[in-house]
Design an enzyme around this catalytic site. Structure first.
Site, mmCIF file in Angstrom:
data_model
loop_
_atom_site.group_PDB
_atom_site.id
_atom_site.type_symbol
_atom_site.label_atom_id
_atom_site.label_comp_id
_atom_site.label_asym_id
_atom_site.label_seq_id
_atom_site.Cartn_x
_atom_site.Cartn_y
_atom_site.Cartn_z
ATOM 1 N N GLY A 176 39.579 27.045 59.152
ATOM 2 C CA GLY A 176 38.498 26.423 59.647
ATOM 3 C C GLY A 176 38.722 25.012 59.563
ATOM 4 C CB ALA A 236 28.809 15.253 57.992
ATOM 5 C CD GLN A 237 30.185 11.098 53.669
ATOM 6 O OE1 GLN A 237 30.655 11.064 52.721
ATOM 7 N NE2 GLN A 237 30.688 10.281 54.884
ATOM 8 C CG ASP A 290 27.893 23.406 55.736
ATOM 9 O OD1 ASP A 290 27.680 22.279 55.082
ATOM 10 O OD2 ASP A 290 27.265 23.390 57.360
ATOM 11 N N GLY A 350 36.998 21.911 60.130
ATOM 12 C CA GLY A 350 36.072 20.846 60.642
ATOM 13 C C GLY A 350 36.156 20.322 59.299
ATOM 14 C CG PHE A 351 33.344 16.528 58.807
ATOM 15 C CD1 PHE A 351 33.816 15.723 59.684
ATOM 16 C CD2 PHE A 351 32.029 17.755 59.310
ATOM 17 C CE1 PHE A 351 33.226 15.610 59.994
ATOM 18 C CE2 PHE A 351 32.038 17.032 60.405
ATOM 19 C CZ PHE A 351 32.359 15.935 61.005
ATOM 20 C CD GLU A 362 19.594 13.788 64.155
ATOM 21 O OE1 GLU A 362 19.538 12.745 63.454
ATOM 22 O OE2 GLU A 362 20.675 14.261 63.885
#
Lengths: 426, 426
Positions: free
Chosen positions: A17, A325-326, A310, A19-20, A181
């Site tokens: 992965g 995300a954090q 996640d 991602g972040f 949003e």
């Protein structure tokens, strides 16, 4: 991967992965005398917090995505492999992957980091996905963008008034940050960007409905901020229906406690489900499928396998950590540091501790809400903070530059930047 | 389109195609007391001269495409319709279109402008299209981009050396401007952008072959410039084979006069065929299918129907006009002006005259060739002229701004800007 066999004396850390969490872990290992292998099924890192802006035609896909290879180009101990994970053998420390060539391959590891994120979840109603797409990957965003823009195109040439109204009705199911949003962004798309472009319809009359099962929007924020967000949404002309669980989703309609609502465009922003890491590992998971991890983010019984972001269920005194995300970023950094310490035989790290920088959500131009500890802010200052933080966390300078210039352009011209409908079959 | 019936007393000018010719015609009619209907099957105007830069990962799709609605937003007499043309009845002055809703619709017109461009042509070998895609639409470009980038990904994990070489071989069939420009761009992609990103392969060793049936590259330019271009290509490491017609194209190979060459990526840049306007109109066409038009760009026998750009065969004393953007643009302006004059009952315009601004082709960084009348230029100055002209002709300010900033970024960082592989099915 044969070319690598010569270096097989080095410990190998496989990170699944990009991602972040995965990239943060890889970067923390930049000085390690080890072989870092980052496996992802796409070639890019995606800045998911801004994905809704691709779906609503403000940003282009490339503005918020960076090739993982590019991010790690200077990190000479890191290799990037484009592949799908098919399974893990935690006992024998191997990972089965499926390469784009169609070949299968087994990669052995000394440590494994699984940070494979989540997809949207229909809570058992996968049949909804046909009518109400969700938003997690770039391809989701461009397909939702095409759907939204095409609704206006279809309405422009539609002679029947009732059908025209249906075509110009947009429903967002779920009033979490993504739903809120997007509702704000669609409201501004119709109000500014599309305003002067049609001759037979008035895009500003498009109806936007935000439907939420729980009693308020943005339930993870304090009640006063929920209230501010609600007011702002209403000012933008978004109809908000809270306490209204969706009973059914069909082609061009949803059912809310008895009432049926027609809408051509329905978007699912109501929930996520983790990647199937618990199944790969055959370990304990929570109800939604997240792997229950130890205080050091490792999997019980396998101190060299970590599950982050996640995909992980990390218990704190006050419930599990949220899927934001954090959390992913901080867990990634922590896991990278922990593995690095072990490689150097340094003393063990303490348990992972999450530092909450706060929560933000943006609703249209010039307005956001922000919560950090006891501080609650709404309005223009929160919006500036939101914009600043999002620019700062983008993966590379080029993305920062592109998003910043595009936002500046959009801010002053009120023109969304990326409004292509690209379909191979049109 | 019912909403328009009230204005049916105004003359209606239907323009099919939102390319250079179609948009130029629409803009010349901006002050006309008429209803201008622009029909296109995509929602965007595409700046085709830079499409190869999307295919080779320098520019993003949105950088060179503008929504047609946006381009014409301020022109209140213009309506944009997203639809496919199915046929024309020139006698009864109607056009049959197919809307994205699936409905069919008939649009009547007083004047008709057909500017529907061209697709790439396999000269009767449509079976080649599976193995050697061509480049005309945005979806072609993103699909070629994914193919090129994926070839490097596949090579990175390929254990067999012979297969790795095949994966890193790129063949361009046809050394016209598109083939030459793409060959140069792929050469720089491997040399700069991808250079440090792989661990098991050396991208700079990728083999690039440019194959051409005629005796020289860029045959439409003067021989000395062809020679300069050839030298530059060779300096960039492109293998050029001229006088070498392709006898066959198959999966991962091409056949050249007896010799078979293996290559994973084959791109067709060898020819174009016009849109089927001649069939719609049932009028005389040249061998490739272009409609033979009168000196005023109208169709013989139908003074109110015009065919422009790549779809038209316009005879001059020295052969037909070439299929380039300038011809389309100038014909579009001419046709718009002609129709406007007629609406005002002004005296008839003289025949269309093409003003040749010259020809340019770019080969990698800092090098282009330029020909205008007797002037022949190659090198850096020609490259600056090329960049300037291309920025100036982009459809709107936003595209100009985006391309300019992206080029500046790429120029100084030597990093291609848009390297996403986005596939819904990955």
């Amino acid at each position: 991967m044969e070319g690598r066999s010569a270096r097989r004396d080095l410990p190998r850390i496989v990170i699944v992965g990009g991602g972040f969490a995965g990239l943060a872990a890889a970067r923390k290992l930049r000085d390690a005398e080890a072989e870092i292998v980052v496996v992802d099924r796409t070639n890019h890192h995606l800045f998911q917090p801004l994905l809704y802006q691709v779906a609503t035609a403000t940003l282009a896909p490339g503005d918020i995505a960076s090739p993982i290879r590019k991010v790690l180009a200077q990190q000479k101990n890191a290799t990037v492999v484009l592949a799908d994970v098919e399974g893990v053998d935690p006992e024998n420390r191997t990972l089965a992957v499926h390469l784009p060539s169609g070949k299968r391959h087994t990669v052995s590891f000394d440590s494994l980091v699984i940070a494979t994120g989540a997809r949207h979840s229909y809570f058992g109603h996968s049949e909804y996905s046909r009518y109400a797409p969700g938003l997690k990957a770039l391809a989701d965003a461009t397909s939702i963008r095409a759907r939204v823009l095409k609704a206006f195109e279809l309405a422009e040439t539609e002679p029947d008034e009732a059908r025209r109204k249906l075509l110009l009705t947009f429903v967002l199911i779920g009033a979490g940050p993504t739903g809120v949003e997007m509702a704000g962004a669609i409201a501004e798309l119709r109000r500014y960007t599309l305003r002067h472009e049609f001759r037979n319809i008035d895009p500003t009359l498009a109806r936007i409905l935000l439907v939420e099962a729980s009693p308020r929007v943005l339930g993870s924020f304090h009640e006063t901020l929920s209230q501010k967000a609600l007011q702002r949404l209403q000012r933008l002309g978004v109809e908000v229906r809270v306490g209204n669980p969706v009973a059914d989703v069909g082609p061009e309609h949803i059912v809310l406690s008895g009432e049926t609502l027609g809408a051509h465009t329905i978007i699912w922003t109501a929930g996520v489900e983790p990647s199937p890491a618990a199944k790969w590992l055959n370990v304990e998971a929570d109800r939604s499928g997240r792997v229950r991890v130890m205080p050091d983010c490792s999997v019980p019984g396998f101190p060299n396998i970590f599950v982050l972001g996640d995909t992980a269920y990390f218990e704190t005194g006050t419930g599990p950590l949220p899927g934001v995300a954090q959390v992913a970023l901080q867990q990634g950094r922590y896991a990278g540091k922990l593995i690095y310490s072990r490689l150097l035989n340094r003393p063990a790290l303490g348990p992972f501790e999450y530092f909450d920088f706060g929560n933000m959500a943006v609703i249209g131009r010039n307005f956001a809400i922000l919560e950090r500890g006891g501080i609650r802010l709404s309005g223009y200052a929160a919006w500036l903070a939101w914009a600043f933080v999002h620019i700062a966390y983008l993966a590379d300078y080029e993305n920062r530059f592109r998003v910043l210039t595009q936002w500046a352009w959009t801010y002053f011209t009120k023109q969304g930047g990326s409004r292509l409908i690209v379909e191979p079959d049109v």
